[in-house]
Scaffold this active site. Structure first.
Site, PDB file in Angstrom:
ATOM      1  N   LYS A  38      -1.299   4.284  15.416  1.00 38.10           N
ATOM      2  CA  LYS A  38      -1.866   3.313  16.263  1.00 38.10           C
ATOM      3  C   LYS A  38      -1.155   3.348  17.783  1.00 38.10           C
ATOM      4  CE  LYS A  38       0.542   0.586  17.331  1.00 38.10           C
ATOM      5  NZ  LYS A  38       1.842   0.393  17.685  1.00 38.10           N
ATOM      6  N   GLU A  83      10.063  -9.891  18.565  1.00 36.42           N
ATOM      7  CA  GLU A  83      10.894  -8.931  18.547  1.00 36.42           C
ATOM      8  C   GLU A  83      12.070  -9.084  19.656  1.00 36.42           C
ATOM      9  OE1 GLU A  83       9.527  -4.497  18.163  1.00 36.42           O
ATOM     10  OE2 GLU A  83       8.079  -5.596  19.185  1.00 36.42           O
ATOM     11  N   HIS A  93      -1.198  -4.542  14.016  1.00 35.74           N
ATOM     12  CA  HIS A  93      -0.468  -5.079  13.056  1.00 35.74           C
ATOM     13  C   HIS A  93      -0.719  -6.528  12.813  1.00 35.74           C
ATOM     14  CE1 HIS A  93       1.792  -1.454  13.506  1.00 35.74           C
ATOM     15  NE2 HIS A  93       2.596  -2.209  14.716  1.00 35.74           N
ATOM     16  N   LYS A 101       7.879  -9.224  22.920  1.00 36.28           N
ATOM     17  CA  LYS A 101       9.250  -8.779  22.941  1.00 36.28           C
ATOM     18  C   LYS A 101      10.046  -9.730  23.550  1.00 36.28           C
ATOM     19  CE  LYS A 101       7.623  -3.877  22.499  1.00 36.28           C
ATOM     20  NZ  LYS A 101       7.604  -3.692  21.451  1.00 36.28           N
TER      21      LYS A 101
HETATM   22  C1  BG6 Z   1       5.158  -0.555  16.671  1.00 30.71           C
HETATM   23  C2  BG6 Z   1       5.024  -0.866  18.182  1.00 30.71           C
HETATM   24  O1  BG6 Z   1       4.076  -0.402  16.094  1.00 30.71           O
HETATM   25  O2  BG6 Z   1       5.820  -1.805  15.906  1.00 30.71           O
HETATM   26  C3  BG6 Z   1       6.456  -1.324  18.823  1.00 30.71           C
HETATM   27  O3  BG6 Z   1       4.631   0.241  18.863  1.00 30.71           O
HETATM   28  C4  BG6 Z   1       7.073  -2.441  17.841  1.00 30.71           C
HETATM   29  O4  BG6 Z   1       6.224  -1.629  20.070  1.00 30.71           O
HETATM   30  C5  BG6 Z   1       7.131  -1.956  16.395  1.00 30.71           C
HETATM   31  O5  BG6 Z   1       8.445  -2.415  18.309  1.00 30.71           O
HETATM   32  C6  BG6 Z   1       7.671  -3.031  15.511  1.00 30.71           C
HETATM   33  O6  BG6 Z   1       7.692  -2.650  14.211  1.00 30.71           O
HETATM   34  P1  BG6 Z   1       8.760  -3.328  13.081  1.00 30.71           P
HETATM   35  O7  BG6 Z   1       8.379  -2.431  11.883  1.00 30.71           O
HETATM   36  O8  BG6 Z   1      10.192  -3.199  13.581  1.00 30.71           O
HETATM   37  O9  BG6 Z   1       8.375  -4.654  13.024  1.00 30.71           O
END
Ligand code: BG6
Length: 488
Positions: free
Chosen positions: A148, A216, A240, A340
């Protein structure tokens, strides 16, 4: 997987961020767990003119940095699977070289060749065309894994899909959303459809609103080239968070068969009320992190991150409100937010119930009863149901009780999302991959927001890094007593 199944795996973008953070660690863990076929060959396709030693040095560095439980003594065995191919994504000669090494004499004919496109979305199309021109297409036994965001808006997603289908059959295409590989996301289905009391209250009669949060602590890292064009809405929310929303809101499917599930998810997406242009700001808010402190360290603001364009108004935080206009959910707001550089990495689904119909305890010290919550933490795999109980004693006093439990028992190993999904691709199981109509309807929902923001290029709200986003984010909430719930 059957022992004798021979699988070749080609990673385009092998030296990129996604590969380092997710794919290589996942492949490493599969190998250590004995889930990777002994004779599996992995071709790392990258631009840098590296020889084998240089590639191995890089691989070691990335594993040390990003792989939990990395053990140097496993490195040599893991390394044996790899071949580094230096090439340019747009260069036919590089694909001729790829064909040459993939069909190298002396190696058995593979049952399948998996091409993993861990590259910038802008490069998807050229790579697909080059692969097809090099002889990998409809009739071959290859599979294409596409990361994605699938397209950058509705129109480009439709175009990308049309192009893909010119060269490959749908069964060869694996549109990945790694959140669907997370155990706890799949657990939503079990939680809802294996527990009668839960499903009974899972509707507009009992639920006041739903919150989905993915926060995050990391910033943009070294991905500004991609991220500055994408922003949080395209990078996280369109895929997501929308996938989590479909699992929270869907009707029980007739079976767990891949298309039965996807049909129900699409129904949810189709029922989301489209946001009229004049209501965009009442439904959606974007923001960008400024300098601040995360985990005790001073960090720069987004504008000062390497590779970010000057005066960029790309959002690193987004909060959106949706309504799902069907019998189950009509009138219940779904609040989604992601950002973020927040204080912690945490993802959750928080369900807030309605107030009780009668304030029975008004005349007692209790006065007012707060509504109940169900909190599902995707990060800690915790389920928390908040109810109220009477405090022991003579007085009629109440206190909240947290029925808090972890999904995982001690010693049960966590399977990373990418490990699970890579195994599925190798085994040809597409249930946890996205069908195009899911992508398409998710774009339809967010497209009006993107269009409006793309016309507003001179200002964006900021929030200090290390905070839970801008204060203005409660603006999109319907009622005064609604607030963003932090679930750690
Ligand atoms: C990715 C995004 O799909 O998912 C990122 O492109 C993000 O920006 C990441 O940091 C987060 O994934 P997870 O599994 O660490 O929550």
């Amino acid at each position: 997987m059957e022992e004798h199944c021979i699988c070749q795996f080609v990673i385009f973008g092998a030296t990129g961020d996604l590969s380092s953070r997710k794919l290589l660690p996942a492949l490493y863990h599969l190998q250590c767990a004995g889930r990777m076929p002994e004779d599996m060959r992995i071709f790392a396709f990258g631009r840098r003119a590296w020889n084998r030693e240089e590639w191995e040095e890089f691989l070691r560095g990335q594993l040390e940095r990003f792989t939990e439980g990395y053990r140097p003594e496993h490195f040599r065995r893991f390394c044996r699977h790899f071949h580094y191919i230096q090439g340019e994504l747009h260069e036919p000669a590089s694909y001729a070289e790829l064909v040459r090494v993939l069909t190298h004499k002396g190696s058995d004919r593979p049952d399948s060749t998996i091409f993993y496109l861990a590259i910038r979305p802008a490069d998807f199309l050229p790579v697909i065309q080059q692969l097809s021109a090099a002889g990998f297409s409809q009739d071959s036994d290859c599979r294409i894994v596409i990361e994605k965001p699938f397209g950058e808006d509705l129109e480009s997603a439709v175009q990308l899909n049309e192009h893909l289908h010119r060269h490959f059959r749908e069964e060869q295409i694996y549109r990945i959303d790694h959140y669907l590989g997370k155990e706890i996301v799949q657990n939503l289905l079990v939680f809802r459809f294996a527990n009668l009391p839960i499903e009974t209250v899972w509707n507009r009669n009992y639920i006041d609103h739903v919150q989905i949060t993915v926060a995050e602590d990391l910033g943009v890292e070294n991905r500004a080239g991609y991220y500055d064009q994408a922003g949080a809405l395209r990078d996280m929310l369109q895929n997501h968070l929308m996938q989590i929303l479909t699992l929270v809101a869907m009707e029980p499917p007739p079976s767990l068969e891949a298309d039965a599930l996807r049909d129900e998810k699409v129904k949810v997406l189709r029922s989301i009320r489209s946001i009229p242009k004049i209501a965009i700001h009442a439904h959606a808010l974007r923001a960008q992190y400024g300098p601040g402190t995360v985990d005790g360290k001073n960090v720069p603001g987004y504008q000062d991150e390497p590779g970010v364009t000057r005066n960029s108004v790309t959002e690193t935080y987004v909060a959106v409100k949706f309504y799902i206009d069907n019998w189950r959910w009509r009138g219940v707001p779904f609040y989604l937010r992601t950002g973020k550089r927040m204080p912690a990495k945490t993802s959750s689904v928080a369900i807030r119930f309605r107030h009780t119909p009668q304030q029975l305890f008004q005349e007692t010290p209790i006065e007012r009863i707060e509504p109940n919550w169900i909190l599902l933490s995707l990060e800690t795999e915790n389920l928390n149901i908040e109810i109220h109980v009477k405090e022991p004693g003579l007085e009629m006093k109440m206190r909240p009780l947290q029925l808090n439990a972890s999904y995982r028992r001690d010693g049960e190993k966590e399977l990373d999302a990418y490990e699970a999904l890579l195994l599925d691709v190798m085994e040809g199981d597409r249930a946890l991959f996205i069908r195009f109509d899911e992508v398409e309807w998710a774009w339809r929902v967010v497209d009006p927001i993107l269009k409006t923001w793309s016309r507003e290029m001179d200002y964006i709200i900021t929030y200090p890094a290390g905070t839970w986003g801008p204060e203005e984010a409660t603006r999109i909430m319907d009622k005064e007593d609604q607030y963003w719930r932090i679930v750690l």
